[in-house]
Design a protein around this motif. Structure first.
Motif, short mmCIF file in Angstrom:
data_model
loop_
_atom_site.label_atom_id
_atom_site.label_comp_id
_atom_site.label_asym_id
_atom_site.label_seq_id
_atom_site.Cartn_x
_atom_site.Cartn_y
_atom_site.Cartn_z
N SER A 24 -41.03 9.78 4.73
CA SER A 24 -41.15 8.80 3.67
C SER A 24 -39.91 7.94 3.48
N LYS A 25 -38.72 8.47 3.75
CA LYS A 25 -37.48 7.72 3.53
C LYS A 25 -36.57 7.89 4.74
N SER A 26 -35.59 7.03 4.83
CA SER A 26 -34.59 7.24 5.86
C SER A 26 -33.69 8.39 5.46
N ILE A 27 -32.97 8.94 6.40
CA ILE A 27 -32.15 10.12 6.11
C ILE A 27 -31.02 9.79 5.14
N PHE A 28 -30.58 8.52 5.10
CA PHE A 28 -29.51 8.14 4.21
C PHE A 28 -29.96 8.06 2.75
N THR A 82 -26.47 23.14 2.32
CA THR A 82 -26.03 22.42 1.13
C THR A 82 -24.60 21.92 1.30
N LYS A 83 -23.74 22.77 1.84
CA LYS A 83 -22.36 22.35 2.09
C LYS A 83 -22.30 21.18 3.05
N ILE A 84 -23.08 21.27 4.12
CA ILE A 84 -23.09 20.21 5.13
C ILE A 84 -23.64 18.92 4.55
N SER A 85 -24.68 19.00 3.76
CA SER A 85 -25.25 17.78 3.20
C SER A 85 -24.29 17.12 2.20
N ILE A 86 -23.52 17.93 1.46
CA ILE A 86 -22.52 17.36 0.55
C ILE A 86 -21.44 16.64 1.35
N MET A 87 -20.99 17.28 2.43
CA MET A 87 -19.98 16.63 3.28
C MET A 87 -20.55 15.36 3.92
N PHE A 88 -21.81 15.39 4.29
CA PHE A 88 -22.45 14.22 4.88
C PHE A 88 -22.52 13.08 3.88
N GLU A 89 -22.88 13.40 2.63
CA GLU A 89 -22.93 12.38 1.58
C GLU A 89 -21.55 11.77 1.34
N GLU A 93 -20.41 7.84 1.92
CA GLU A 93 -19.72 7.05 0.90
C GLU A 93 -18.42 6.46 1.44
N LYS A 94 -17.68 7.23 2.23
CA LYS A 94 -16.45 6.72 2.82
C LYS A 94 -16.73 5.59 3.82
N ILE A 95 -17.78 5.75 4.59
CA ILE A 95 -18.15 4.70 5.55
C ILE A 95 -18.56 3.43 4.82
N LYS A 96 -19.33 3.58 3.75
CA LYS A 96 -19.72 2.41 2.95
C LYS A 96 -18.49 1.74 2.36
N ASN A 97 -17.55 2.53 1.85
CA ASN A 97 -16.34 1.99 1.26
C ASN A 97 -15.53 1.22 2.30
N VAL A 98 -15.36 1.80 3.49
CA VAL A 98 -14.63 1.11 4.55
C VAL A 98 -15.36 -0.16 4.96
N TRP A 99 -16.68 -0.09 5.05
CA TRP A 99 -17.47 -1.26 5.45
C TRP A 99 -17.27 -2.40 4.45
N TYR A 100 -17.39 -2.06 3.17
CA TYR A 100 -17.28 -3.10 2.15
C TYR A 100 -15.86 -3.65 2.03
#
Length: 106
Positions: A24-28, A82-89, A93-100
């Motif tokens: 239903s949604k993308s992984i992001f 859960t730990k991995i998904s938190i690190m992934f999130e 966020e860091k990638i988005k910040n660098v992109w922007y």
């Protein structure tokens, strides 16, 4: 021979069903709880398919899943996922910040 035939039929039934929860949604955009629910959904579809073909095999699967060893393993996997998904999130966020900031110059 009969058990392998039942397993093949169960796998065909499992693969023929769609998983709307997983598509239903993308992984992001997925919530952490949704990602952890995907294996449970797959197991549920598999159990239902096996139950239609062979109730004895489905009861064996149910007894196996409810054993203390499997429950402990599932809890450990859920904890690590859960730990991995938190690190992934955090990484997203860091990638988005660098992109922007660096690429788009906001």
């Amino acid at each position: 021979m009969l058990q392998s035939r039942a397993l093949v039929i169960a796998l065909i039934l499992l693969l023929s069903t769609t998983l709307p929860e997983a598509q239903s949604k993308s992984i992001f955009e997925k919530d952490r709880r949704e990602l952890l629910a995907i294996p449970e959904t797959i197991a549920s579809y598999f159990y239902e398919a096996v139950n239609k073909v062979s109730p004895k095999v489905s009861q064996f699967l149910l007894d196996t899943v409810q054993s203390p060893t499997v429950i402990a393993a599932r809890q450990r996997i859920a904890k690590e996922a859960t730990k991995i998904s938190i690190m992934f999130e955090q990484l997203i966020e860091k990638i988005k910040n660098v992109w922007y900031t660096r690429v788009l110059g906001y």
